[in-house]
Design a protein around this motif. Structure first.
Motif, PDB file in Angstrom:
ATOM      1  N   MET A 195       0.833  -1.208   0.000  1.00 29.14           N
ATOM      2  CA  MET A 195       0.000   0.000   0.000  1.00 29.14           C
ATOM      3  C   MET A 195       0.866   1.256   0.000  1.00 29.14           C
ATOM      4  SD  MET A 195      -3.009  -1.030  -0.380  1.00 29.14           S
ATOM      5  CE  MET A 195      -3.863   0.545  -0.393  1.00 29.14           C
ATOM      6  N   ASN A 196       2.057   1.159   0.577  1.00 27.00           N
ATOM      7  CA  ASN A 196       2.946   2.321   0.660  1.00 27.00           C
ATOM      8  C   ASN A 196       3.875   2.466  -0.541  1.00 27.00           C
ATOM      9  OD1 ASN A 196       1.898   3.158   3.101  1.00 27.00           O
ATOM     10  ND2 ASN A 196       3.397   2.047   4.328  1.00 27.00           N
ATOM     11  N   ALA A 218      -3.401  -4.553   5.469  1.00 26.67           N
ATOM     12  CA  ALA A 218      -2.675  -3.272   5.503  1.00 26.67           C
ATOM     13  C   ALA A 218      -3.410  -2.258   6.373  1.00 26.67           C
ATOM     14  CB  ALA A 218      -2.483  -2.714   4.089  1.00 26.67           C
TER      15      ALA A 218
ATOM     16  N   LEU B 265       4.067   4.728   8.783  1.00 26.97           N
ATOM     17  CA  LEU B 265       3.853   3.807   7.654  1.00 26.97           C
ATOM     18  C   LEU B 265       2.563   3.009   7.845  1.00 26.97           C
ATOM     19  CD1 LEU B 265       7.546   2.612   7.228  1.00 26.97           C
ATOM     20  CD2 LEU B 265       6.253   4.006   5.592  1.00 26.97           C
ATOM     21  N   PHE B 266       2.290   2.585   9.064  1.00 19.93           N
ATOM     22  CA  PHE B 266       1.051   1.847   9.348  1.00 19.93           C
ATOM     23  C   PHE B 266      -0.176   2.735   9.102  1.00 19.93           C
ATOM     24  CE2 PHE B 266       3.301  -1.048  12.659  1.00 19.93           C
ATOM     25  CZ  PHE B 266       3.607  -1.972  11.681  1.00 19.93           C
ATOM     26  N   ILE B 267      -0.068   3.968   9.569  1.00 22.09           N
ATOM     27  CA  ILE B 267      -1.218   4.881   9.425  1.00 22.09           C
ATOM     28  C   ILE B 267      -1.460   5.179   7.941  1.00 22.09           C
ATOM     29  CG2 ILE B 267      -1.999   7.259   9.876  1.00 22.09           C
ATOM     30  CD1 ILE B 267      -0.500   6.960  12.646  1.00 22.09           C
ATOM     31  N   GLN B 268      -0.384   5.388   7.205  1.00 24.92           N
ATOM     32  CA  GLN B 268      -0.523   5.649   5.768  1.00 24.92           C
ATOM     33  C   GLN B 268      -1.153   4.460   5.038  1.00 24.92           C
ATOM     34  OE1 GLN B 268       2.496   7.801   3.133  1.00 24.92           O
ATOM     35  NE2 GLN B 268       2.904   5.669   2.590  1.00 24.92           N
ATOM     36  N   SER B 269      -0.693   3.248   5.357  1.00 28.81           N
ATOM     37  CA  SER B 269      -1.244   2.069   4.660  1.00 28.81           C
ATOM     38  C   SER B 269      -2.711   1.864   5.041  1.00 28.81           C
ATOM     39  CB  SER B 269      -0.418   0.821   4.957  1.00 28.81           C
ATOM     40  OG  SER B 269      -0.627   0.348   6.271  1.00 28.81           O
ATOM     41  N   THR B 270      -3.038   2.146   6.294  1.00 33.89           N
ATOM     42  CA  THR B 270      -4.428   1.988   6.747  1.00 33.89           C
ATOM     43  C   THR B 270      -5.333   2.986   6.029  1.00 33.89           C
ATOM     44  OG1 THR B 270      -3.672   1.221   8.897  1.00 33.89           O
ATOM     45  CG2 THR B 270      -5.936   2.040   8.776  1.00 33.89           C
ATOM     46  N   ARG B 272      -4.759   4.522   3.145  1.00 29.05           N
ATOM     47  CA  ARG B 272      -4.868   4.191   1.716  1.00 29.05           C
ATOM     48  C   ARG B 272      -5.779   2.995   1.505  1.00 29.05           C
ATOM     49  NH1 ARG B 272       1.260   4.981  -0.736  1.00 29.05           N
ATOM     50  NH2 ARG B 272       1.202   7.266  -0.731  1.00 29.05           N
ATOM     51  N   ARG B 273      -5.668   2.004   2.386  1.00 34.70           N
ATOM     52  CA  ARG B 273      -6.454   0.784   2.197  1.00 34.70           C
ATOM     53  C   ARG B 273      -7.949   1.040   2.363  1.00 34.70           C
ATOM     54  NH1 ARG B 273      -9.368  -2.569   1.471  1.00 34.70           N
ATOM     55  NH2 ARG B 273      -9.121  -4.815   1.284  1.00 34.70           N
TER      56      ARG B 273
END
Lengths: 278, 278
Positions: A195-196, A218, B265-270, B272-273
């Motif tokens: 996702m990143n 994700a 990175l976790f927050i960004q992927s969450t 986006r997902r």
């Protein structure tokens, strides 16, 4: 035996709710948030609850710690004096080697900690997402050490079946952490990194089930998973490096247009994957 | 209008079967394997079929090429003399830039090739796996070039809806191949590489749905996908390198125990997902 559930998040509240469903009259719930206690009582997930464990802990013979991994040891240090001698503690932490032994070493005389891992976490968090059916058909791992008695290991295994988990297994802490490092943690690293990789919002309308399946995880609780990853750092680094080697090899094969090796890799992955069909 | 389906594998036979379901009286099927033709007739997937396209091609006004990508141009060269002037050809290849324009350039006067991609392939192959319901709720991409007429583009779009696909979109060959490179091909590279990371057969009994979901597409037709990857090599290399950069960054963040960056990175992927939730 009466249960105490410490931490009424997704896992703790689901556990409490399943135990109440099974007909237990005394399931006590503990959480730092009074609103969470209120919700748990309103929904009949617990018999009674408190933000202060000292109030009700002495009524519990089995105490399940559904806390973030790094909170487990401080909780035991603070509250074990309120626990009846002869009680069993269980933690449900997603990593074990760096959690279980340090906690077992600080236990007061007469308490035992047996580690369990109901493998049924979800991408969501909090009591609002609690659901007793998450245990149905799940894997349940009991993770004993040399400090555990035969009877507590048996009790933990029986709890797994009792909650509705269909596959109950026993692993050492290291075996558990290696298994989790590959099957769960590495897959989360991959989904998060995919996702990143770049902004992909313009592709939403073209997405099929494959991409959705692959990236579902994700969505991740950043506080919990950063703890889980750091606590299993060496194993997860090893697994991630092995995966990076494998995908870099694939990249090189594609670059070289080495069709025979590419086909060999496809055939190997297909054969290995067949084992995992249900 | 009568349809000719060239290649009765999973996709071609599913297409023929759906057209027959829709009430077409004349759907002709072509395959190099006489047994496949027989199965298609026995199952009422086609009205009539032949291993020799020259026999029935002149009855078809819409000819759908459900061949492996590298077979499309040779097939056109060999058989286009048997096709009625005014007919429309469609290819369903999973990559476009390196297929469509070369094929359009060799077409005889009076024929038109309009490229389509029903995004509903499966991990299996062959007529035995044919299923007309794969089109239901699928994405259907029309991929025109400057050689295409407005009426053939419209015809292709209408075919998508007619087959049961709910989302019909139009993309250029390059847009199509970039989209497929990320959403489909890179995800297959990842799933294959994960299964190939190391022997994991001892972990089968602990596997949950996340791992199964993520690796389902590691079961792969090695002949078809090696063609698709080589034909989209530059784009797929670019996507794979970007993903390797992203996961290598994650590895470095874990190595350094940089918890703040890991959480980001976790927050960004969450975030986006979330866009991709249905």
């Amino acid at each position: 035996m009466n249960y105490g559930i410490v931490g009424l998040g997704l896992m703790g509240a689901s556990l409490a709710s399943r135990l109440m469903e099974l007909g237990h009259n005394e399931v006590y719930g503990f959480d730092i948030n009074p609103l969470t206690i209120q919700i748990a009582k309103d929904r009949n997930y617990i018999t009674e609850g408190s933000t202060n464990p000292e109030e009700l802990l002495d009524r519990c013979q089995i105490i399940i710690l559904a806390l973030y991994p790094t909170q487990i040891q401080p909780w035991i240090e603070k509250y074990q004096s309120s626990i009846q001698v002869g009680s069993i503690l269980m933690d449900i932490s997603g990593v074990k080697s760096n959690i279980v032994k340090p906690c077992q070493e600080i236990l007061k005389y007469g308490l035992e900690l047996i580690s369990i891992h109901p493998m049924c976490g979800r991408e969501s968090r909090g009591i609002e997402q609690a659901d007793p059916t998450i245990f149905d058909d799940a894997n349940f791992i009991v993770v004993p050490t040399e400090k555990n008695t035969h009877s507590s290991i048996l009790l933990a295994e029986q709890l797994g079946s009792y909650l509705g988990c269909t596959r109950v297994a026993t692993l050492t802490p290291l075996e558990h952490d290696r298994m989790i490092g590959f099957l769960s943690q590495l897959t989360h690293v991959i989904a998060v990194s995919l996702m990143n990789t770049h902004d992909n919002s313009h592709l939403v309308e073209y997405t099929g089930d494959s991409f959705r399946d692959l990236t579902r995880i994700a969505s991740i609780n950043e506080d919990l998973w950063s703890e889980l990853f750091i606590l299993n750092k060496d194993i997860l680094l090893d697994e991630t490096n092995q995966f990076i080697d494998a995908i870099t090899h694939f990249r090189d094969v594609l670059q070289a247009e080495d069709i025979e090796e590419m086909k060999r890799l496809f055939i190997q992955s297909t054969e290995r994957r067949q084992l995992f069909n249900k």
